[in-house]
Design a protein around this motif. Structure first.
Motif, short mmCIF file in Angstrom:
data_model
loop_
_atom_site.label_atom_id
_atom_site.label_comp_id
_atom_site.label_asym_id
_atom_site.label_seq_id
_atom_site.Cartn_x
_atom_site.Cartn_y
_atom_site.Cartn_z
N ASN A 233 2.91 15.82 0.06
CA ASN A 233 3.09 15.76 -1.38
C ASN A 233 2.37 14.54 -1.93
O ASN A 233 2.56 13.42 -1.44
CB ASN A 233 4.59 15.69 -1.70
N TYR A 234 1.56 14.73 -2.96
CA TYR A 234 0.79 13.63 -3.54
C TYR A 234 1.68 12.53 -4.11
O TYR A 234 1.22 11.41 -4.36
CB TYR A 234 -0.17 14.13 -4.61
N GLN A 235 2.96 12.81 -4.32
CA GLN A 235 3.89 11.81 -4.85
C GLN A 235 4.45 10.90 -3.75
O GLN A 235 5.28 10.04 -4.03
CB GLN A 235 5.02 12.49 -5.60
N GLU A 236 3.97 11.05 -2.53
CA GLU A 236 4.43 10.21 -1.42
C GLU A 236 3.49 9.06 -1.13
O GLU A 236 3.77 8.21 -0.29
CB GLU A 236 4.59 11.06 -0.15
N TYR A 237 2.34 9.01 -1.82
CA TYR A 237 1.36 7.96 -1.55
C TYR A 237 0.59 7.59 -2.81
O TYR A 237 0.51 8.36 -3.76
CB TYR A 237 0.39 8.38 -0.45
N SER A 238 0.03 6.38 -2.79
CA SER A 238 -0.84 5.90 -3.86
C SER A 238 -2.07 5.29 -3.21
O SER A 238 -1.96 4.33 -2.45
CB SER A 238 -0.11 4.85 -4.70
N LEU A 239 -3.22 5.87 -3.49
CA LEU A 239 -4.46 5.41 -2.86
C LEU A 239 -5.30 4.52 -3.76
O LEU A 239 -6.32 4.00 -3.35
CB LEU A 239 -5.29 6.62 -2.41
N ASP A 240 -4.87 4.33 -5.00
CA ASP A 240 -5.64 3.54 -5.94
C ASP A 240 -4.99 2.20 -6.27
O ASP A 240 -5.30 1.58 -7.28
CB ASP A 240 -5.87 4.33 -7.22
N GLY A 241 -4.05 1.78 -5.42
CA GLY A 241 -3.41 0.48 -5.61
C GLY A 241 -2.28 0.47 -6.61
O GLY A 241 -1.69 -0.58 -6.85
N ASN B 179 -6.40 -2.48 -2.21
CA ASN B 179 -7.59 -3.26 -1.87
C ASN B 179 -7.45 -4.64 -2.48
O ASN B 179 -7.46 -4.81 -3.70
CB ASN B 179 -8.84 -2.56 -2.41
N SER B 180 -7.33 -5.65 -1.62
CA SER B 180 -7.15 -7.03 -2.06
C SER B 180 -8.36 -7.85 -1.60
O SER B 180 -8.38 -8.37 -0.49
CB SER B 180 -5.86 -7.58 -1.47
N HIS C 299 -11.09 -8.79 0.22
CA HIS C 299 -11.78 -8.39 1.45
C HIS C 299 -10.89 -7.65 2.44
O HIS C 299 -11.31 -7.39 3.56
CB HIS C 299 -12.39 -9.62 2.14
N THR C 300 -9.66 -7.37 2.05
CA THR C 300 -8.77 -6.66 2.96
C THR C 300 -8.23 -5.40 2.28
O THR C 300 -8.15 -5.31 1.06
CB THR C 300 -7.57 -7.52 3.41
N TRP C 301 -7.84 -4.48 3.11
CA TRP C 301 -7.19 -3.24 2.68
C TRP C 301 -5.78 -3.27 3.24
O TRP C 301 -5.59 -3.29 4.45
CB TRP C 301 -7.96 -2.03 3.21
N ASP C 302 -4.80 -3.34 2.34
CA ASP C 302 -3.40 -3.43 2.76
C ASP C 302 -2.73 -2.06 2.63
O ASP C 302 -2.95 -1.34 1.65
CB ASP C 302 -2.65 -4.44 1.89
N VAL C 303 -1.90 -1.75 3.61
CA VAL C 303 -1.12 -0.53 3.61
C VAL C 303 0.33 -0.94 3.80
O VAL C 303 0.64 -1.72 4.70
CB VAL C 303 -1.55 0.43 4.75
N PHE C 304 1.21 -0.42 2.94
CA PHE C 304 2.62 -0.75 3.05
C PHE C 304 3.46 0.30 2.35
O PHE C 304 2.96 1.09 1.55
CB PHE C 304 2.91 -2.14 2.46
N TYR C 305 4.74 0.30 2.69
CA TYR C 305 5.71 1.14 1.99
C TYR C 305 6.38 0.26 0.94
O TYR C 305 6.81 -0.85 1.23
CB TYR C 305 6.76 1.68 2.97
N LEU C 306 6.43 0.75 -0.29
CA LEU C 306 7.05 0.01 -1.39
C LEU C 306 8.39 0.67 -1.70
O LEU C 306 8.43 1.84 -2.09
CB LEU C 306 6.15 0.04 -2.63
N ASP C 307 9.49 -0.09 -1.50
CA ASP C 307 10.80 0.50 -1.76
C ASP C 307 11.15 0.44 -3.24
O ASP C 307 10.40 -0.08 -4.06
CB ASP C 307 11.88 -0.14 -0.87
#
Length: 83
Positions: free
Chosen positions: A16-24, A35-36, A38-46
């Motif tokens: 489901n597209y509502q489970e992720y955000s790829l544009d920050g 995208n911060s 020079h780094t690409w961060d991946v995390f779960y936001l509660d």
């Protein structure tokens, strides 16, 4: 893999597209790709705005592959136990 390809692959996995955000965009209860400089961060936001299981990558490709792996493993577990 880039964000466009990742989105296509997640759609093919029936994520489901509502489970992720790829544009920050910081949307709670989502896996976020941020995208911060020079780094690409991946995390779960509660729901409280706290970041969990945060990982940083040096390239978009690595971060996208990691997100794909997370959702693929999740779908495999879902198939195994929710039949």
């Amino acid at each position: 893999m880039n964000k466009t390809e990742l989105k296509r692959k997640l759609t093919a996995l029936d994520v489901n597209y509502q489970e992720y955000s790829l544009d920050g965009e910081l949307i709670s209860d989502n896996i976020i790709l941020y995208n911060s400089y020079h780094t690409w961060d991946v995390f779960y936001l509660d729901e409280r705005g706290d970041r969990h299981e945060e990982k940083s990558f040096s390239s978009e490709k690595e971060a996208c592959e990691y997100i794909y792996k997370l959702f693929k493993e999740s779908k495999e577990i879902e198939k195994k136990y929710l039949k």
